[in-house]
Design a protein around this motif. Structure first.
Motif, mmCIF file in Angstrom:
data_model
loop_
_atom_site.group_PDB
_atom_site.id
_atom_site.type_symbol
_atom_site.label_atom_id
_atom_site.label_comp_id
_atom_site.label_asym_id
_atom_site.label_seq_id
_atom_site.Cartn_x
_atom_site.Cartn_y
_atom_site.Cartn_z
ATOM 1 N N VAL A 198 60.139 -17.636 -26.425
ATOM 2 C CA VAL A 198 60.608 -17.320 -25.081
ATOM 3 C C VAL A 198 60.323 -18.471 -24.127
ATOM 4 C CG1 VAL A 198 60.317 -15.767 -23.106
ATOM 5 C CG2 VAL A 198 60.413 -14.836 -25.429
ATOM 6 N N THR A 199 59.139 -19.083 -24.255
ATOM 7 C CA THR A 199 58.786 -20.217 -23.395
ATOM 8 C C THR A 199 59.766 -21.366 -23.584
ATOM 9 O OG1 THR A 199 56.434 -19.626 -23.450
ATOM 10 C CG2 THR A 199 56.993 -21.902 -22.860
ATOM 11 N N GLU A 200 60.122 -21.656 -24.827
ATOM 12 C CA GLU A 200 61.047 -22.754 -25.112
ATOM 13 C C GLU A 200 62.436 -22.473 -24.537
ATOM 14 O OE1 GLU A 200 63.273 -24.082 -29.070
ATOM 15 O OE2 GLU A 200 61.115 -24.509 -29.142
ATOM 16 N N ILE A 201 62.894 -21.228 -24.693
ATOM 17 C CA ILE A 201 64.211 -20.867 -24.170
ATOM 18 C C ILE A 201 64.241 -21.011 -22.650
ATOM 19 C CG2 ILE A 201 65.806 -18.940 -23.819
ATOM 20 C CD1 ILE A 201 64.975 -17.953 -26.633
ATOM 21 N N LEU A 202 63.242 -20.477 -21.964
ATOM 22 C CA LEU A 202 63.210 -20.567 -20.507
ATOM 23 C C LEU A 202 63.073 -22.011 -20.043
ATOM 24 C CD1 LEU A 202 60.986 -17.511 -19.539
ATOM 25 C CD2 LEU A 202 63.458 -17.706 -19.369
ATOM 26 N N GLY A 220 64.960 -24.947 -17.182
ATOM 27 C CA GLY A 220 64.174 -25.379 -16.036
ATOM 28 C C GLY A 220 63.276 -24.307 -15.475
ATOM 29 N N ILE A 221 62.866 -23.359 -16.312
ATOM 30 C CA ILE A 221 62.017 -22.242 -15.887
ATOM 31 C C ILE A 221 60.726 -22.292 -16.695
ATOM 32 C CG2 ILE A 221 61.835 -19.734 -15.727
ATOM 33 C CD1 ILE A 221 65.039 -19.832 -15.919
ATOM 34 N N GLU A 222 59.594 -22.173 -16.035
ATOM 35 C CA GLU A 222 58.301 -22.242 -16.705
ATOM 36 C C GLU A 222 57.574 -20.905 -16.623
ATOM 37 O OE1 GLU A 222 57.036 -24.659 -18.453
ATOM 38 O OE2 GLU A 222 58.504 -26.237 -18.000
ATOM 39 N N ILE A 223 56.842 -20.609 -17.673
ATOM 40 C CA ILE A 223 55.912 -19.475 -17.644
ATOM 41 C C ILE A 223 54.647 -19.938 -16.928
ATOM 42 C CG2 ILE A 223 54.535 -17.875 -19.010
ATOM 43 C CD1 ILE A 223 57.440 -17.336 -19.412
ATOM 44 N N GLY A 224 54.282 -19.257 -15.857
ATOM 45 C CA GLY A 224 53.068 -19.618 -15.130
ATOM 46 C C GLY A 224 53.229 -20.793 -14.188
ATOM 47 N N GLY A 225 54.468 -21.246 -13.956
ATOM 48 C CA GLY A 225 54.704 -22.347 -13.028
ATOM 49 C C GLY A 225 54.546 -21.906 -11.583
ATOM 50 N N ASP A 226 54.630 -22.883 -10.665
ATOM 51 C CA ASP A 226 54.400 -22.562 -9.258
ATOM 52 C C ASP A 226 55.663 -22.612 -8.408
ATOM 53 O OD1 ASP A 226 54.856 -25.275 -9.274
ATOM 54 O OD2 ASP A 226 52.907 -25.840 -8.434
ATOM 55 N N ARG A 227 56.826 -22.728 -9.046
ATOM 56 C CA ARG A 227 58.078 -22.698 -8.289
ATOM 57 C C ARG A 227 58.536 -21.253 -8.118
ATOM 58 N NH1 ARG A 227 60.982 -26.701 -12.344
ATOM 59 N NH2 ARG A 227 60.041 -25.081 -13.647
ATOM 60 N N PRO A 228 59.342 -20.974 -7.089
ATOM 61 C CA PRO A 228 59.707 -19.575 -6.808
ATOM 62 C C PRO A 228 60.418 -18.879 -7.958
ATOM 63 C CG PRO A 228 60.242 -20.974 -4.926
ATOM 64 C CD PRO A 228 59.847 -21.898 -6.047
ATOM 65 N N TRP A 229 61.126 -19.629 -8.811
ATOM 66 C CA TRP A 229 61.866 -19.006 -9.914
ATOM 67 C C TRP A 229 61.067 -18.969 -11.215
ATOM 68 C CZ3 TRP A 229 63.371 -23.478 -7.352
ATOM 69 C CH2 TRP A 229 63.161 -24.679 -8.030
ATOM 70 N N ASP A 230 59.878 -19.495 -11.224
ATOM 71 C CA ASP A 230 59.063 -19.448 -12.440
ATOM 72 C C ASP A 230 58.520 -18.039 -12.673
ATOM 73 O OD1 ASP A 230 59.404 -22.107 -13.204
ATOM 74 O OD2 ASP A 230 57.731 -22.804 -11.962
ATOM 75 N N VAL A 231 58.194 -17.760 -13.930
ATOM 76 C CA VAL A 231 57.815 -16.409 -14.351
ATOM 77 C C VAL A 231 56.297 -16.280 -14.471
ATOM 78 C CG1 VAL A 231 57.994 -14.720 -16.222
ATOM 79 C CG2 VAL A 231 60.005 -16.064 -15.548
ATOM 80 N N LEU A 243 71.485 -17.953 -16.071
ATOM 81 C CA LEU A 243 72.905 -17.797 -16.382
ATOM 82 C C LEU A 243 73.646 -19.116 -16.312
ATOM 83 C CD1 LEU A 243 73.510 -14.434 -14.527
ATOM 84 C CD2 LEU A 243 73.464 -14.802 -16.999
ATOM 85 N N GLN A 244 73.249 -19.983 -15.399
ATOM 86 C CA GLN A 244 73.886 -21.298 -15.317
ATOM 87 C C GLN A 244 73.648 -22.081 -16.607
ATOM 88 O OE1 GLN A 244 72.460 -24.274 -12.409
ATOM 89 N NE2 GLN A 244 74.548 -24.247 -11.595
ATOM 90 N N ALA A 245 72.449 -21.927 -17.175
ATOM 91 C CA ALA A 245 72.111 -22.601 -18.433
ATOM 92 C C ALA A 245 72.507 -21.779 -19.659
ATOM 93 C CB ALA A 245 70.615 -22.900 -18.477
ATOM 94 N N ARG A 246 73.097 -20.605 -19.435
ATOM 95 C CA ARG A 246 73.545 -19.706 -20.497
ATOM 96 C C ARG A 246 72.415 -19.325 -21.457
ATOM 97 N NH1 ARG A 246 79.697 -21.822 -21.942
ATOM 98 N NH2 ARG A 246 80.465 -21.713 -19.802
ATOM 99 N N LEU A 247 71.247 -19.106 -20.886
ATOM 100 C CA LEU A 247 70.100 -18.745 -21.720
ATOM 101 C C LEU A 247 70.268 -17.368 -22.344
ATOM 102 C CD1 LEU A 247 67.073 -20.039 -19.622
ATOM 103 C CD2 LEU A 247 68.569 -21.279 -21.188
ATOM 104 N N ASP A 248 71.081 -16.508 -21.717
ATOM 105 C CA ASP A 248 71.294 -15.170 -22.262
ATOM 106 C C ASP A 248 71.900 -15.223 -23.658
ATOM 107 O OD1 ASP A 248 73.486 -16.260 -20.704
ATOM 108 O OD2 ASP A 248 74.553 -14.383 -21.043
ATOM 109 N N ARG A 249 72.606 -16.297 -23.964
ATOM 110 C CA ARG A 249 73.238 -16.426 -25.282
ATOM 111 C C ARG A 249 72.258 -16.867 -26.368
ATOM 112 N NH1 ARG A 249 79.109 -19.271 -23.963
ATOM 113 N NH2 ARG A 249 79.650 -17.924 -22.191
ATOM 114 N N ARG A 250 71.058 -17.270 -25.972
ATOM 115 C CA ARG A 250 70.093 -17.798 -26.939
ATOM 116 C C ARG A 250 69.141 -16.736 -27.469
ATOM 117 N NH1 ARG A 250 67.289 -23.211 -25.284
ATOM 118 N NH2 ARG A 250 66.544 -22.831 -27.412
ATOM 119 N N ILE A 251 69.189 -15.544 -26.882
ATOM 120 C CA ILE A 251 68.331 -14.460 -27.369
ATOM 121 C C ILE A 251 69.194 -13.494 -28.150
ATOM 122 C CG2 ILE A 251 66.829 -12.547 -26.726
ATOM 123 C CD1 ILE A 251 65.960 -14.141 -24.304
#
Length: 376
Positions: free
Chosen positions: A7-11, A15-26, A67-75
């Motif tokens: 999941v971390t690799e897919i996100l 450009g999305i990080e687990i535990g990152g400090d940007r507003p869109w990070d998880v 969705l812009q990166a089409r990550l939904d298609r990778r799961i």
């Protein structure tokens, strides 16, 4: 590779990080999240958010990037045969099954919708105009009503058939401001009650009936309008919808269809949305609509203002958030509902921002008018 690593690799690829400090990070609060996402896909991710297993400060920005990166298609989750099989072999939007969306979604408290939608009570995309003006939500919703009226080239005394009437503001507007007689079909008891009160004293007949009941009428109408219904009609019924509209439309008449539109043809919908928000809903594609109306209507105009739905949804979310404490007390709503509703509004905003979804207005004729001038 562990579920967390997958999941971390897919996100990260979006450009999305687990535990990152940007507003869109998880931010993950429960390590079971990773396996749940891999096993259940969007349904698992949405339910885990409702359960408080994860957060993101800006869900809209998270979904935009996904969705812009089409990550939904990778799961790739295990096949779920139920909804797809029903769509292929049965009619998920039959009259009986169509009641579910009214009972589960549209028949929620009117106070919730008043707080979220504002005074126009328009539960469809507002129109901010071709230049993306800085109008308020209420101003943009009134601009949408005026746009529909202009596109229909209304004249006083015209009879208008509305398929899917919402809370009644369009019917009121067409009757009060344009001198039209309106018949409106709607299966939501809460919306029908509200619309009847709103339109009292006007030449508006609000009927608590499935839109398909209009096929039993003998009279025809100068104009037909359908705002936000097509998303509930279903692929098996698109052709019948246009046949009904053709049968009810007078010679020289116009029909307008306002609908969310998808970039690919589908027979079912996202599993989380289907379970919690719009059971039986399917977003039509351009090819599905054009095939369904083929030989019945001439397409006079096709207007896409999907980016306006992003702004509309953010405004709805802000209204909902501002009213939450009062709604929690007066309507008995709990934290799980708040998270569900927030997830619905902001994930949808992200989908429109990524141009994964569109908002279309189609103007149709029977090919018996000399010329139609597009309106914006």
């Amino acid at each position: 590779m562990s579920a967390r690593s997958q999941v971390t690799e897919i996100l990260r690829s979006g450009g999305i990080e687990i535990g990152g400090d940007r507003p869109w990070d998880v931010r993950v609060h429960d390590e079971r999240l990773y396996q749940r996402i891999l096993a259940e896909g969007s349904l698992g991710a949405g339910e885990a958010y409702m359960d408080g297993w994860w957060d993101a400060e800006r869900l809209d920005e998270l979904f935009f990037r996904m969705l812009q990166a089409r990550l939904d298609r990778r799961i790739r989750t295990p096949a779920v045969l139920g909804p797809a099989l029903l769509s292929r072999l049965g009619n998920a939007q039959s009259r009986r099954r169509s009641r579910r969306v009214a009972e589960q979604h549209y028949d929620l408290s009117n106070r919730l919708y008043e707080a979220m939608l504002g005074p126009t009570m328009q539960y469809t995309c507002a129109y901010y105009g071709p230049d993306g003006s800085d109008a308020t939500l209420d101003e943009a919703q009134r601009a949408k009503l005026a746009l529909i009226a202009r596109k229909l080239h209304l004249e006083p005394g015209m009879r208008v058939l509305e398929l899917g009437g919402g809370f009644g503001e369009l019917a009121r507007f067409l009757a009060a401001e344009h001198g039209c007689e309106v018949v409106s079909y709607n299966i939501s008891s809460q919306q029908v009650e509200y619309a009847r009160g709103l339109c009292e004293g006007l030449p508006v007949d609000v009927r608590q009936q499935d839109y398909r009941e209009a096929a039993n009428e003998s009279r025809q109408y100068d104009r037909i309008v359908s705002i936000g219904l097509m998303e509930h009609v279903g692929p098996k019924n698109y052709r019948a919808f246009f046949e009904l509209a053709r049968a009810r439309l007078k010679a020289g008449g116009l029909a307008l269809v306002h609908t969310i539109g998808g970039n690919t043809s589908r027979i079912d919908t996202d599993r989380w949305i289907a379970k919690y928000i719009f059971p039986g809903g399917v977003i039509p594609s351009a090819s599905q609509l054009t095939r369904a109306k083929e030989g019945l209507f001439v397409l006079e105009d096709w207007h896409n203002f999907g980016p306006d739905y992003d702004r509309t949804l953010i405004a709805w979310h802000d209204n909902f958030a501002a009213a939450w404490e009062e709604l929690k007390q007066s309507e008995g709503l709990d934290e799980r509902f708040r998270r569900m509703w927030r997830y619905y509004l902001l994930s949808s905003a992200g989908a429109f921002r990524a141009r994964h979804l569109n908002l279309w207005q189609l103007v149709l004729s029977q090919g018996d008018i000399p010329r139609y001038a597009p309106v914006r």
